[in-house]
Write a protein that holds these residues in place. Structure first.
Motif, PDB file in Angstrom:
ATOM      1  N   MET A  96       2.296  -6.455  -0.808  1.00 46.14           N
ATOM      2  CA  MET A  96       1.223  -5.681  -0.183  1.00 46.14           C
ATOM      3  C   MET A  96       1.753  -4.368   0.403  1.00 46.14           C
ATOM      4  O   MET A  96       0.981  -3.474   0.712  1.00 46.14           O
ATOM      5  N   TYR A  97       3.051  -4.270   0.518  1.00 50.28           N
ATOM      6  CA  TYR A  97       3.693  -3.053   1.004  1.00 50.28           C
ATOM      7  C   TYR A  97       3.314  -1.851   0.155  1.00 50.28           C
ATOM      8  O   TYR A  97       3.164  -0.736   0.662  1.00 50.28           O
ATOM      9  N   PHE A  98       3.125  -2.048  -1.143  1.00 52.91           N
ATOM     10  CA  PHE A  98       2.828  -0.946  -2.061  1.00 52.91           C
ATOM     11  C   PHE A  98       1.360  -0.531  -2.055  1.00 52.91           C
ATOM     12  O   PHE A  98       0.986   0.417  -2.729  1.00 52.91           O
ATOM     13  N   LEU A  99       0.534  -1.231  -1.298  1.00 57.49           N
ATOM     14  CA  LEU A  99      -0.873  -0.858  -1.178  1.00 57.49           C
ATOM     15  C   LEU A  99      -1.033   0.504  -0.508  1.00 57.49           C
ATOM     16  O   LEU A  99      -2.011   1.218  -0.751  1.00 57.49           O
ATOM     17  N   GLU A 100      -0.050   0.894   0.292  1.00 59.08           N
ATOM     18  CA  GLU A 100      -0.058   2.199   0.969  1.00 59.08           C
ATOM     19  C   GLU A 100      -0.139   3.351  -0.028  1.00 59.08           C
ATOM     20  O   GLU A 100      -0.883   4.310   0.175  1.00 59.08           O
ATOM     21  N   SER A 101       0.592   3.249  -1.122  1.00 60.09           N
ATOM     22  CA  SER A 101       0.565   4.301  -2.138  1.00 60.09           C
ATOM     23  C   SER A 101      -0.789   4.377  -2.821  1.00 60.09           C
ATOM     24  O   SER A 101      -1.282   5.466  -3.128  1.00 60.09           O
ATOM     25  N   VAL A 102      -1.400   3.241  -3.063  1.00 57.24           N
ATOM     26  CA  VAL A 102      -2.697   3.209  -3.732  1.00 57.24           C
ATOM     27  C   VAL A 102      -3.762   3.849  -2.840  1.00 57.24           C
ATOM     28  O   VAL A 102      -4.571   4.656  -3.318  1.00 57.24           O
ATOM     29  N   THR A 103      -3.764   3.528  -1.561  1.00 57.60           N
ATOM     30  CA  THR A 103      -4.761   4.125  -0.669  1.00 57.60           C
ATOM     31  C   THR A 103      -4.493   5.619  -0.465  1.00 57.60           C
ATOM     32  O   THR A 103      -5.428   6.402  -0.341  1.00 57.60           O
TER      33      THR A 103
END
Length: 171
Positions: free
Chosen positions: A136-143
């Protein structure tokens, strides 16, 4: 055929660039930084200005902003600085290509850059602490990439206004 209007932009005001970078830093200071999916506003602002004004905002500014984020997050000194420097470098490399595309495609070009910055931070974190924060750490890039159209509209708005308005002139 492309029917989008093309604006002749005014030069970017350096004071406005500095204010937006400070505002992005202040947004990153808010206590929601530990939640998953909250965008990295500094990274988003750095990518935007590195693409739109590569001669005014470059690798040096990215390094300085990264050091500020390192001090704020109390992380290993240089973790954000390295990630933001690479982010700015690659954004400057593709800045001419990205601007030819519509907003959605631009966001898709920005996503790998933001992911790269997160991967660099993750590798440094893994080397130092050995703890993986989860996928879920990589959700930051998507948002952050999803906010690209909003950020573009907001940050280009001061450049779109005419110096002396004239209703008979279309530009």
């Amino acid at each position: 055929m492309n029917n989008r209007p093309h604006y002749i932009l005014l030069p970017a005001n350096p004071v406005f660039i500095v204010v937006t970078l400070i505002a992005a830093f202040l947004l990153n200071l808010l206590p929601w930084g530990q939640w998953y999916g909250v965008p990295d506003f500094v990274a988003l602002a750095l990518v935007f200005w590195s693409i739109h004004q590569p001669r005014k905002v470059g690798i040096g500014v990215a390094f300085f902003m990264g050091l500020l984020m390192d001090v704020h997050d109390a992380t290993l000194l240089g973790q954000h600085a390295l990630a933001y420097t690479l982010l700015s470098y690659f954004a400057i490399m593709i800045h001419r290509r990205v601007l030819w595309f519509p907003m959605g495609t631009q966001a898709l070009h920005i996503l790998p850059l933001l992911m790269l910055a997160q991967v660099v931070q993750l590798v440094v974190r893994l080397l130092v602490s050995g703890r993986f924060p989860g996928w879920m750490y990589f959700l930051e890039s998507v948002t952050s990439a999803a906010l690209w159209p909003v950020a573009t509209m907001m940050l280009l708005a001061p450049q779109r206004r005419a110096i002396d308005r004239d209703e008979t002139r279309p530009i």
